[in-house]
Design a protein around this motif. Structure first.
Motif, mmCIF file in Angstrom:
data_model
loop_
_atom_site.group_PDB
_atom_site.id
_atom_site.type_symbol
_atom_site.label_atom_id
_atom_site.label_comp_id
_atom_site.label_asym_id
_atom_site.label_seq_id
_atom_site.Cartn_x
_atom_site.Cartn_y
_atom_site.Cartn_z
ATOM 1 N N LEU A 7 -13.439 -81.782 50.404
ATOM 2 C CA LEU A 7 -13.510 -81.851 51.850
ATOM 3 C C LEU A 7 -14.169 -80.584 52.386
ATOM 4 O O LEU A 7 -14.194 -79.551 51.721
ATOM 5 N N CYS A 8 -14.699 -80.689 53.582
ATOM 6 C CA CYS A 8 -15.290 -79.524 54.240
ATOM 7 C C CYS A 8 -14.219 -78.465 54.461
ATOM 8 O O CYS A 8 -13.038 -78.776 54.567
ATOM 9 N N SER A 9 -14.658 -77.244 54.609
ATOM 10 C CA SER A 9 -13.706 -76.186 54.920
ATOM 11 C C SER A 9 -13.233 -76.292 56.362
ATOM 12 O O SER A 9 -12.194 -75.749 56.712
ATOM 13 N N GLY A 41 -15.890 -85.801 54.289
ATOM 14 C CA GLY A 41 -16.460 -85.498 52.986
ATOM 15 C C GLY A 41 -17.765 -84.742 53.103
ATOM 16 O O GLY A 41 -18.055 -84.071 54.092
ATOM 17 N N GLU A 42 -18.568 -84.888 52.086
ATOM 18 C CA GLU A 42 -19.806 -84.127 51.930
ATOM 19 C C GLU A 42 -20.771 -84.238 53.117
ATOM 20 O O GLU A 42 -21.318 -83.242 53.569
ATOM 21 N N ASP A 43 -20.981 -85.440 53.640
ATOM 22 C CA ASP A 43 -21.959 -85.565 54.727
ATOM 23 C C ASP A 43 -21.456 -84.957 56.030
ATOM 24 O O ASP A 43 -22.234 -84.529 56.866
ATOM 25 N N PRO A 47 -25.000 -79.299 57.406
ATOM 26 C CA PRO A 47 -25.284 -78.564 58.635
ATOM 27 C C PRO A 47 -26.109 -79.345 59.657
ATOM 28 O O PRO A 47 -26.087 -79.022 60.842
ATOM 29 N N SER A 48 -26.824 -80.382 59.218
ATOM 30 C CA SER A 48 -27.620 -81.165 60.170
ATOM 31 C C SER A 48 -26.771 -82.187 60.929
ATOM 32 O O SER A 48 -27.221 -82.765 61.909
ATOM 33 N N HIS A 49 -25.532 -82.384 60.498
ATOM 34 C CA HIS A 49 -24.638 -83.346 61.145
ATOM 35 C C HIS A 49 -24.153 -82.783 62.483
ATOM 36 O O HIS A 49 -23.706 -81.650 62.561
ATOM 37 N N THR A 50 -24.275 -83.583 63.543
ATOM 38 C CA THR A 50 -23.766 -83.153 64.853
ATOM 39 C C THR A 50 -22.673 -84.054 65.391
ATOM 40 O O THR A 50 -21.630 -83.572 65.807
#
Length: 174
Positions: A7-9, A41-43, A47-50
């Protein structure tokens, strides 16, 4: 397989709920290919995810079918290059029972939903995301997992959703 990815931090750990200003709780659900998909998760870490649009639908629901028919051309493709991802969750089949992978795949084919993330929720684990029970239920999450918009039912041509996406993206300088 993003289900086994770390998971993301910045995954939210509290403040969960279904109303605007609350965080959407993490979920892991089967995609149509039977691989697990995890919301944070990963996506989500990319960083491009808004923004994340979550569309909750049922096979028996006429407005859900209409929203699904328009999702690719009016939301998925026009907003993809602005960091918007779309996740559609199928929660029931035509008999109000749990969806299976066959339904998931038929839904993708029927509505040409090849550019978004399509998952099924056979155990009702996302029911808390639409407490009114009105379908389709549509949420926009910001990059922190906070619900910044919710719509119960669908607007013709998805105009309300598009206006909210435009507003949220403009606020982020996109």
């Amino acid at each position: 397989d993003s289900g086994s990815a770390p998971l993301c931090s910045n995954v939210p750990t509290n403040g969960f709920g279904a109303s605007e200003g609350r965080k959407l709780e993490n979920f892991t659900l089967p995609q149509c290919n039977n691989e697990d998909y995890t919301l944070y998760g990963e996506d989500f870490c990319d960083p491009s995810h808004t923004l994340t649009v979550i569309s909750i639908a049922a096979e028996w629901c006429g407005p859900c079918q209409e929203e699904s028919r328009q999702l690719t051309d009016r939301i998925v493709r026009p907003y993809a290059d602005q960091g918007v991802r779309v996740i559609q969750i199928i929660i029931q089949n035509a008999d109000y029972g749990p969806p299976d992978l066959d339904l998931c795949n038929r839904w993708v084919t029927r509505f040409n939903l090849t550019d978004n993330i399509e998952v099924s929720d056979p155990n009702g684990s996302t029911a808390g995301a639409f407490p009114s029970g009105a379908l389709p239920a549509t949420l926009i999450l910001d990059e922190t997992g906070t619900i910044i918009f919710r719509e119960d039912g669908a607007s013709d041509g998805l105009v309300t959703l598009r206006a909210e996406l435009d507003r949220a993206l403009a606020a982020r300088g996109r």
